[in-house]
Write an enzyme that holds these catalytic residues in place. Structure first.
Site, short mmCIF file in Angstrom:
data_model
loop_
_atom_site.label_atom_id
_atom_site.label_comp_id
_atom_site.label_asym_id
_atom_site.label_seq_id
_atom_site.Cartn_x
_atom_site.Cartn_y
_atom_site.Cartn_z
CB SER A 1 -0.87 -0.03 1.25
OG SER A 1 -1.45 1.22 1.47
CE1 TYR B 1 -4.14 -2.87 5.44
CE2 TYR B 1 -3.60 -0.57 5.07
CZ TYR B 1 -3.90 -1.82 4.57
OH TYR B 1 -3.92 -2.03 3.22
CE LYS C 1 -1.61 -4.63 3.36
NZ LYS C 1 -1.86 -5.95 2.77
CG PHE D 1 -0.83 5.30 -5.06
CD1 PHE D 1 0.15 4.35 -5.35
CD2 PHE D 1 -0.43 6.46 -4.42
CE1 PHE D 1 1.49 4.56 -5.05
CE2 PHE D 1 0.91 6.68 -4.11
CZ PHE D 1 1.87 5.74 -4.42
N PRO E 1 -8.13 12.73 11.73
CG PRO E 1 -8.47 12.37 14.01
CD PRO E 1 -9.20 12.48 12.71
P1 NAD Z 1 -11.03 -7.16 0.79
O1 NAD Z 1 -11.29 -7.14 2.24
O2 NAD Z 1 -12.16 -6.88 -0.14
O3 NAD Z 1 -10.35 -8.55 0.36
C1 NAD Z 1 -9.53 -9.29 1.22
C2 NAD Z 1 -10.00 -10.74 1.17
O4 NAD Z 1 -9.15 -11.51 2.00
C3 NAD Z 1 -11.42 -10.93 1.69
O5 NAD Z 1 -12.15 -11.69 0.76
C4 NAD Z 1 -11.25 -11.66 3.03
O6 NAD Z 1 -12.33 -12.52 3.29
C5 NAD Z 1 -9.94 -12.39 2.79
N1 NAD Z 1 -9.15 -12.69 4.01
C6 NAD Z 1 -8.74 -11.84 4.98
N2 NAD Z 1 -8.01 -12.49 5.89
C7 NAD Z 1 -7.93 -13.79 5.48
C8 NAD Z 1 -7.29 -14.95 5.98
N3 NAD Z 1 -6.59 -14.95 7.12
N4 NAD Z 1 -7.43 -16.10 5.29
C9 NAD Z 1 -8.13 -16.14 4.14
N5 NAD Z 1 -8.75 -15.10 3.62
C10 NAD Z 1 -8.65 -13.92 4.28
O7 NAD Z 1 -9.84 -6.12 0.53
P2 NAD Z 1 -9.27 -5.53 -0.83
O8 NAD Z 1 -9.64 -4.10 -0.90
O9 NAD Z 1 -9.58 -6.44 -1.95
O10 NAD Z 1 -7.72 -5.59 -0.50
C11 NAD Z 1 -6.91 -6.69 -0.87
C12 NAD Z 1 -5.49 -6.46 -0.36
O11 NAD Z 1 -5.01 -5.21 -0.85
C13 NAD Z 1 -5.41 -6.38 1.17
O12 NAD Z 1 -4.23 -7.01 1.58
C14 NAD Z 1 -5.34 -4.89 1.43
O13 NAD Z 1 -4.69 -4.60 2.63
C15 NAD Z 1 -4.55 -4.41 0.22
N6 NAD Z 1 -4.78 -2.98 -0.09
C16 NAD Z 1 -6.06 -2.53 -0.29
C17 NAD Z 1 -6.28 -1.17 -0.56
C18 NAD Z 1 -7.67 -0.63 -0.76
O14 NAD Z 1 -7.86 0.59 -0.69
N7 NAD Z 1 -8.67 -1.46 -1.04
C19 NAD Z 1 -5.19 -0.27 -0.63
C20 NAD Z 1 -3.90 -0.78 -0.45
C21 NAD Z 1 -3.70 -2.14 -0.18
N1 UFG Z 2 -12.59 11.43 2.77
C1 UFG Z 2 -13.60 12.33 3.09
N2 UFG Z 2 -14.77 11.82 3.59
C2 UFG Z 2 -14.97 10.48 3.78
C3 UFG Z 2 -13.93 9.58 3.46
C4 UFG Z 2 -12.75 10.10 2.97
O1 UFG Z 2 -13.45 13.53 2.92
O2 UFG Z 2 -16.04 10.09 4.26
C5 UFG Z 2 -11.34 11.96 2.20
C6 UFG Z 2 -10.10 11.69 3.05
O3 UFG Z 2 -9.93 12.71 4.01
C7 UFG Z 2 -9.00 11.64 1.98
C8 UFG Z 2 -9.71 11.08 0.75
O4 UFG Z 2 -11.11 11.28 0.98
O5 UFG Z 2 -8.58 12.95 1.68
C9 UFG Z 2 -9.48 9.58 0.55
O6 UFG Z 2 -9.79 8.90 1.78
P1 UFG Z 2 -9.95 7.30 1.83
O7 UFG Z 2 -10.36 6.96 3.22
O8 UFG Z 2 -10.83 6.84 0.72
O9 UFG Z 2 -8.49 6.78 1.48
P2 UFG Z 2 -7.09 7.06 2.18
O10 UFG Z 2 -6.22 7.73 1.18
O11 UFG Z 2 -7.24 7.70 3.49
O12 UFG Z 2 -6.58 5.57 2.46
C10 UFG Z 2 -6.68 4.53 1.49
C11 UFG Z 2 -6.90 3.20 2.19
C12 UFG Z 2 -5.67 2.83 2.96
C13 UFG Z 2 -4.48 2.83 2.07
C14 UFG Z 2 -4.34 4.18 1.39
C15 UFG Z 2 -3.21 4.18 0.40
O13 UFG Z 2 -8.01 3.29 3.07
O14 UFG Z 2 -5.83 1.52 3.47
O15 UFG Z 2 -5.55 4.50 0.69
O16 UFG Z 2 -3.34 3.09 -0.44
F1 UFG Z 2 -3.37 2.60 2.79
#
Ligand code: NAD
Ligand code: UFG
Length: 334
Positions: free
Chosen positions: A124, A148, A152, A177, A290
């Protein structure tokens, strides 16, 4: 290639499974359904006409995961499975460290034991902490502000050390991103449990009338309009990046930003959503959240050059597909 996709029924995993199958790979999915529904397997089958082999297992359970390695000649692993809520990780740090770190260690241990040489990891942009954008892969990482993010950063270090110690173990660390959007079919997308934390799922729930209004966290940042700027990437582009990453995996440790390289403010996103979908999104500006930073976007030249991958879908396509998916969903389950 026979590819084990952990978390393959989740948001990013399910889109990646589709792109892998479209590229003629054979997929085995391991997911414990902690944040997804088995129905996603049927939807994948509807889209690609192939039903991937599915194991409902917790990937922290070595014995269960080993069964997959003995039943299938796995050639590569894409490890999505993990817990991903920043706020929840602060109140439940042990769950996050245990789930996200033990899963990475179990999978890499089994890769070494069964001679699996390709490992792609979901990292991430959060690992960069608060540093100037555009962010390049080689900048020194800062300590993140929540458990979290630490899982990563630690997983990246664990995998790097293993790859350095074992010549045949090649790792790709993909730093995502802000993934948004949904599959064009409207069958697959992001449907978090309860009230969403992230911007786009919150916006779609407001547009649908399930939540009264969006709260925008701060309009006094040093950005184009004072609201936070992020690098939003369509989940289908992100999924395609994984296919390129596993197909072009070089020896050692390979780290790539997966974003578009463009920053978009919260207000720009909300206005695009309303314009493209012709639907109102009432909002109110409140205090900063925050832990948020002003600006975060990627330098994507490394992935473009080394993987021959570039995000293609626009903000308009992201908000269109997110809304199309939302309209097909049931009400929020609280
Ligand atoms: P998601 O929650 O939709 O998918 C994760 C999946 O993993 C789910 O289906 C869940 O049931 C499964 N899972 C969790 N723990 C498990 C375990 N111990 N054993 C088996 N299955 C398990 O999340 P996503 O948005 O698809 O994210 C996928 C990956 O990408 C995650 O590692 C997340 O941290 C990373 N990531 C996501 C974002 C984002 O904004 N969505 C950003 C950066 C990184
Ligand atoms: N935001 C609002 N209102 C909301 C939600 C978000 O104004 O209800 C704003 C936040 O302040 C930020 C932007 O929208 O400026 C994006 O916020 P997100 O919560 O959608 O995403 P973040 O960039 O905070 O974080 C996300 C994932 C993290 C990951 C990161 C970088 O939640 O897990 O992107 O990949 F680490």
């Amino acid at each position: 290639m026979n590819i084990l996709v952990t978390g393959g029924l989740g948001f990013i995993g399910s889109h990646t499974v589709i792109e892998l199958i479209k590229s003629n790979h054979t997929v085995v999915i391991a997911d414990n359904l902690i944040n997804s529904k088995i129905d996603v397997l049927n939807k994948i089958e509807t889209v690609v006409n192939v039903r991937p082999t599915f194991y409902q297992v917790d990937v922290t359970n070595e014995l269960d995961v080993e069964e997959i390695f003995t039943n299938h000649k796995i050639e590569g692993v894409i490890h999505f499975a993990g817990l991903k809520s920043v706020g929840e990780s602060v109140s439940k740090p042990l769950e996050y460290y245990y789930n996200n770190l033990v899963s990475t260690m179990v999978l890499s241990k089994l890769c070494l034991k069964y001679g699996v040489e390709k490992f792609v990891f979901s990292s991430s942009a959060t690992v960069y902490g608060d540093q100037p954008s555009p962010l390049k892969e080689e900048v020194e990482l800062k300590r993140t502000t929540n458990p979290y993010g630490e899982t990563k950063a630690m997983s990246e270090r664990i995998l790097t050390d293993i790859a350095n110690a074992h010549e045949k173990f090649a790792v790709s660390l993909l730093r995502y991103f802000n993934p948004v959007g949904a599959h064009e079919s409207g069958l697959l997308g992001e449907n978090p449990n309860g009230i969403p934390n992230n911007l786009m799922p919150f916006v779609t729930k407001v547009a649908k009338g399930e939540l009264p209004k969006l709260t925008i966290f701060g309009d006094d940042y040093d950005t184009v309009d004072g609201t936070g700027v992020r690098d939003y990437i369509h989940v289908v582009d992100l999924a395609k990046g994984h296919v390129k990453a596993i197909e072009n995996l070089n020896k050692g440790v390979n780290c790539y930003n997966l974003g578009t390289g463009k920053g978009t403010s919260v207000l720009e996103m909300v206005n695009a959503f309303m314009r493209v979908n012709q639907v109102a999104v009432p909002y109110e500006i409140v205090d900063r959240r925050p832990g948020d930073i002003a600006t975060c976007y990627a330098d994507v030249s490394k992935a473009e050059y080394e993987l021959d991958w570039k995000a293609e879908l626009t903000i308009d396509e992201m908000v269109r597909d997110a809304w199309n998916f939302e309209q097909k969903q049931g009400l929020i389950e609280l």
